[in-house]
Design a protein around this motif. Sequence first.
Motif, PDB file in Angstrom:
ATOM      1  N   SER A  35      31.340 -58.498  66.061  1.00  0.00           N
ATOM      2  CA  SER A  35      32.389 -58.774  67.261  1.00  0.00           C
ATOM      3  C   SER A  35      31.335 -59.937  68.060  1.00  0.00           C
ATOM      4  O   SER A  35      32.480 -60.641  68.244  1.00  0.00           O
ATOM      5  N   GLY A  36      30.438 -60.233  67.857  1.00  0.00           N
ATOM      6  CA  GLY A  36      29.635 -61.565  68.142  1.00  0.00           C
ATOM      7  C   GLY A  36      30.641 -63.025  67.596  1.00  0.00           C
ATOM      8  O   GLY A  36      30.456 -63.634  68.729  1.00  0.00           O
ATOM      9  N   ARG A  37      30.659 -62.850  66.564  1.00  0.00           N
ATOM     10  CA  ARG A  37      31.066 -63.868  66.017  1.00  0.00           C
ATOM     11  C   ARG A  37      32.439 -64.887  67.364  1.00  0.00           C
ATOM     12  O   ARG A  37      32.337 -65.770  67.434  1.00  0.00           O
ATOM     13  N   ASP A  38      33.369 -63.686  66.917  1.00  0.00           N
ATOM     14  CA  ASP A  38      34.699 -65.065  68.192  1.00  0.00           C
ATOM     15  C   ASP A  38      34.600 -63.833  69.626  1.00  0.00           C
ATOM     16  O   ASP A  38      36.109 -63.878  69.994  1.00  0.00           O
ATOM     17  N   GLY A  39      33.525 -63.918  70.327  1.00  0.00           N
ATOM     18  CA  GLY A  39      33.771 -63.761  71.738  1.00  0.00           C
ATOM     19  C   GLY A  39      34.262 -62.010  71.759  1.00  0.00           C
ATOM     20  O   GLY A  39      34.827 -61.685  73.092  1.00  0.00           O
ATOM     21  N   PHE A  96      24.859 -67.128  65.029  1.00  0.00           N
ATOM     22  CA  PHE A  96      24.304 -68.219  65.185  1.00  0.00           C
ATOM     23  C   PHE A  96      25.378 -69.462  64.893  1.00  0.00           C
ATOM     24  O   PHE A  96      25.367 -70.387  64.943  1.00  0.00           O
ATOM     25  N   MET A  97      25.453 -69.064  63.762  1.00  0.00           N
ATOM     26  CA  MET A  97      26.132 -70.460  62.754  1.00  0.00           C
ATOM     27  C   MET A  97      27.373 -70.436  63.559  1.00  0.00           C
ATOM     28  O   MET A  97      28.091 -72.059  63.559  1.00  0.00           O
ATOM     29  N   HIS A  98      28.158 -69.994  63.805  1.00  0.00           N
ATOM     30  CA  HIS A  98      29.589 -69.616  63.992  1.00  0.00           C
ATOM     31  C   HIS A  98      28.713 -70.597  66.075  1.00  0.00           C
ATOM     32  O   HIS A  98      30.001 -71.498  66.408  1.00  0.00           O
ATOM     33  N   LEU A  99      28.461 -69.904  66.330  1.00  0.00           N
ATOM     34  CA  LEU A  99      27.965 -70.629  67.746  1.00  0.00           C
ATOM     35  C   LEU A  99      27.762 -71.768  67.744  1.00  0.00           C
ATOM     36  O   LEU A  99      28.644 -72.747  68.290  1.00  0.00           O
ATOM     37  N   HIS A 104      29.553 -77.071  68.407  1.00  0.00           N
ATOM     38  CA  HIS A 104      29.899 -79.202  68.121  1.00  0.00           C
ATOM     39  C   HIS A 104      31.275 -79.151  67.449  1.00  0.00           C
ATOM     40  O   HIS A 104      31.951 -80.292  67.201  1.00  0.00           O
ATOM     41  N   ARG A 105      32.127 -78.167  68.604  1.00  0.00           N
ATOM     42  CA  ARG A 105      33.687 -78.452  68.290  1.00  0.00           C
ATOM     43  C   ARG A 105      34.187 -78.554  66.769  1.00  0.00           C
ATOM     44  O   ARG A 105      35.086 -79.342  66.622  1.00  0.00           O
ATOM     45  N   ARG A 106      33.524 -77.991  65.667  1.00  0.00           N
ATOM     46  CA  ARG A 106      33.910 -78.126  64.205  1.00  0.00           C
ATOM     47  C   ARG A 106      34.460 -76.460  63.988  1.00  0.00           C
ATOM     48  O   ARG A 106      34.720 -76.743  62.389  1.00  0.00           O
ATOM     49  N   GLY A 107      35.049 -75.825  64.704  1.00  0.00           N
ATOM     50  CA  GLY A 107      36.390 -74.699  64.179  1.00  0.00           C
ATOM     51  C   GLY A 107      35.238 -73.192  64.022  1.00  0.00           C
ATOM     52  O   GLY A 107      33.799 -73.901  63.464  1.00  0.00           O
ATOM     53  N   HIS A 108      35.766 -72.386  63.423  1.00  0.00           N
ATOM     54  CA  HIS A 108      35.556 -71.850  63.048  1.00  0.00           C
ATOM     55  C   HIS A 108      35.873 -70.676  62.567  1.00  0.00           C
ATOM     56  O   HIS A 108      36.830 -70.471  63.117  1.00  0.00           O
ATOM     57  N   ALA A 109      35.534 -69.583  60.839  1.00  0.00           N
ATOM     58  CA  ALA A 109      36.460 -69.245  61.023  1.00  0.00           C
ATOM     59  C   ALA A 109      36.668 -67.293  61.261  1.00  0.00           C
ATOM     60  O   ALA A 109      34.885 -67.409  61.430  1.00  0.00           O
ATOM     61  N   ARG A 110      37.600 -67.235  61.874  1.00  0.00           N
ATOM     62  CA  ARG A 110      36.911 -65.962  61.986  1.00  0.00           C
ATOM     63  C   ARG A 110      36.361 -64.758  60.980  1.00  0.00           C
ATOM     64  O   ARG A 110      37.206 -65.054  59.667  1.00  0.00           O
TER      65      ARG A 110
END
Length: 205
Positions: A35-39, A96-99, A104-110
Amino acid sequence: MADMAPLLSILLLGFAAGVIHAFDADHIAAVSGISGRDGGRHSFRFALHWGFGHGLAVIIIATCVLVAGTAIPTRFSAYAEAAVAWMLIAIGISTFMHLWRQHHRRGHARPNSYNAALVGLVHGSAGSAPLLAVIPAAGMASPALGMLHILLFNVGLIMAMAGVGAALRSGMSAAGRYHHALQLSLQSGLGVFATGFGVFLLLSN
């Protein structure tokens, strides 16, 4: 009616055991780490999928024990415990990778819901689930009653984990509204918890 009282007590104990089992530290670490990956926006859904995955594993094991009459191999339990530990470490690192990508504003996969179900499936194959659910069910008068005990165990576990998911979603959302840095700190803390507990499990086995 009095003759049904002991049976009802045993079945209610199955439900209660499922609720208690949901709060095992490795379960909380897994669901909170995902759950921490997407806030925490999809914590409730992730928790439900984790619960269904865990329940599926318990049902498969129970079917093998109660219907087929097979025993749970000791080596299988050891492998499952190790898989849980490595999975927790992977969840923490992934957080940590998602954060880092967000920073760096590179986006992240949910993270996908099927990932949570897979994590739950592995968790259901290890730990105390066979002790709390399958072994008591094996001592009942018939396989049908044993499977009913398993069903109530899973219902209790899924309901409790759904509550955990809802609490995570509310807490992370409130932190984000208060200050974005606080939400990021909580996300980082969940990643540390998942990774640290995974390392602890590896060292203790």
